[in-house]
Design a protein around this motif. Sequence first.
Motif, PDB file in Angstrom:
ATOM      1  N   LYS A  70       7.280  -8.727  -4.007  1.00 44.73           N
ATOM      2  CA  LYS A  70       6.814  -8.393  -5.354  1.00 44.73           C
ATOM      3  C   LYS A  70       7.578  -7.191  -5.892  1.00 44.73           C
ATOM      4  O   LYS A  70       7.984  -6.312  -5.143  1.00 44.73           O
ATOM      5  CB  LYS A  70       5.319  -8.046  -5.341  1.00 44.73           C
ATOM      6  N   LYS A  71       7.732  -7.157  -7.211  1.00 48.39           N
ATOM      7  CA  LYS A  71       8.329  -5.978  -7.843  1.00 48.39           C
ATOM      8  C   LYS A  71       7.305  -4.852  -7.829  1.00 48.39           C
ATOM      9  O   LYS A  71       6.138  -5.049  -8.180  1.00 48.39           O
ATOM     10  CB  LYS A  71       8.738  -6.312  -9.278  1.00 48.39           C
ATOM     11  N   SER A  73       5.270  -1.809  -8.982  1.00 49.61           N
ATOM     12  CA  SER A  73       4.896  -1.279 -10.289  1.00 49.61           C
ATOM     13  C   SER A  73       4.918   0.251 -10.273  1.00 49.61           C
ATOM     14  O   SER A  73       4.796   0.882  -9.220  1.00 49.61           O
ATOM     15  CB  SER A  73       3.500  -1.755 -10.678  1.00 49.61           C
ATOM     16  N   ARG A  74       5.066   0.844 -11.443  1.00 49.72           N
ATOM     17  CA  ARG A  74       5.015   2.301 -11.549  1.00 49.72           C
ATOM     18  C   ARG A  74       3.641   2.820 -11.110  1.00 49.72           C
ATOM     19  O   ARG A  74       3.527   3.887 -10.501  1.00 49.72           O
ATOM     20  CB  ARG A  74       5.312   2.727 -12.991  1.00 49.72           C
ATOM     21  N   LYS A  75       2.590   2.047 -11.418  1.00 46.70           N
ATOM     22  CA  LYS A  75       1.235   2.448 -11.032  1.00 46.70           C
ATOM     23  C   LYS A  75       1.118   2.533  -9.507  1.00 46.70           C
ATOM     24  O   LYS A  75       0.585   3.513  -8.967  1.00 46.70           O
ATOM     25  CB  LYS A  75       0.232   1.442 -11.585  1.00 46.70           C
ATOM     26  N   ASP A  76       1.621   1.510  -8.798  1.00 46.22           N
ATOM     27  CA  ASP A  76       1.585   1.533  -7.338  1.00 46.22           C
ATOM     28  C   ASP A  76       2.357   2.728  -6.786  1.00 46.22           C
ATOM     29  O   ASP A  76       1.904   3.424  -5.870  1.00 46.22           O
ATOM     30  CB  ASP A  76       2.187   0.241  -6.770  1.00 46.22           C
ATOM     31  N   THR A  77       3.531   2.969  -7.362  1.00 45.01           N
ATOM     32  CA  THR A  77       4.373   4.079  -6.912  1.00 45.01           C
ATOM     33  C   THR A  77       3.659   5.412  -7.085  1.00 45.01           C
ATOM     34  O   THR A  77       3.579   6.222  -6.159  1.00 45.01           O
ATOM     35  CB  THR A  77       5.698   4.097  -7.686  1.00 45.01           C
TER      36      THR A  77
END
Length: 246
Positions: A70-71, A73-77
């Motif tokens: 999966k790509k 996400s900025r939120k996950d990062t």
Amino acid sequence: MISVAKLKKVFDGTTVLKSIDFSVEKGEVVCLVGPSGSGKTTLLRCLNLLEVPEEGTVAIGKKTVDFGGKKLSRKDTNELRAYSGMVFQGFHLFPHKTVIENIIEAPLIVQGRDKNELVREGEELLKKVGMFEHKDKYPDALSGGQQQRAAIARALMMKPEVMLFDEPTSALDPQTVGEVLRVMEDLAREGQTMVVVTHEMNFARRVSDKVLFMDGGYIVESGTPEEVLTTPKEERTREFLQLLEE
């Protein structure tokens, strides 16, 4: 606190981390040791998503990130990074800002907190790392050891649950290595969870709860400092330690 499973990282077709599994409990100090090019720094950078793995999972605190194609996400990062503070080999202080300005920058910008309150907190942290008298100096007026202690205070300002250290003494002259290691030992005694990439074997013996010996992108051996650094089971670990003694 930290759980890593089946982590794989590839650079330009070369697999530099090969199915890495390990865990860190709250309050533990874990040292990553091994020869240059073994994957230690890459593994540490994957914990803070400065490098993004191709496969596997990283969990820190309550956040788990699965890298199964999966790509990211900025939120996950941002959510994963919020749990950790990173200290690099090269300090990475802003040269145009004073020590106190450097260490309050992140919570001021990222969290939008009150500047006066942050200055008070920052000054207390600088006292803790022995840098209070240098708070109004610019980085180029400091020794390497002083810059690294300021960098540690900067990472602590975000109140991380985990501190990640990437060979924090490798760029220092012998006279200043000890002052940085003493700060790290103080943090360990206070119960700070830490993952440390280091060539300082005496530090690893004194301070770590667990040592991971890496070679060729694998964790070859793990255990207590006594088990890994004094009575290792694996031939590759013994060879590495013998080379350090020569």
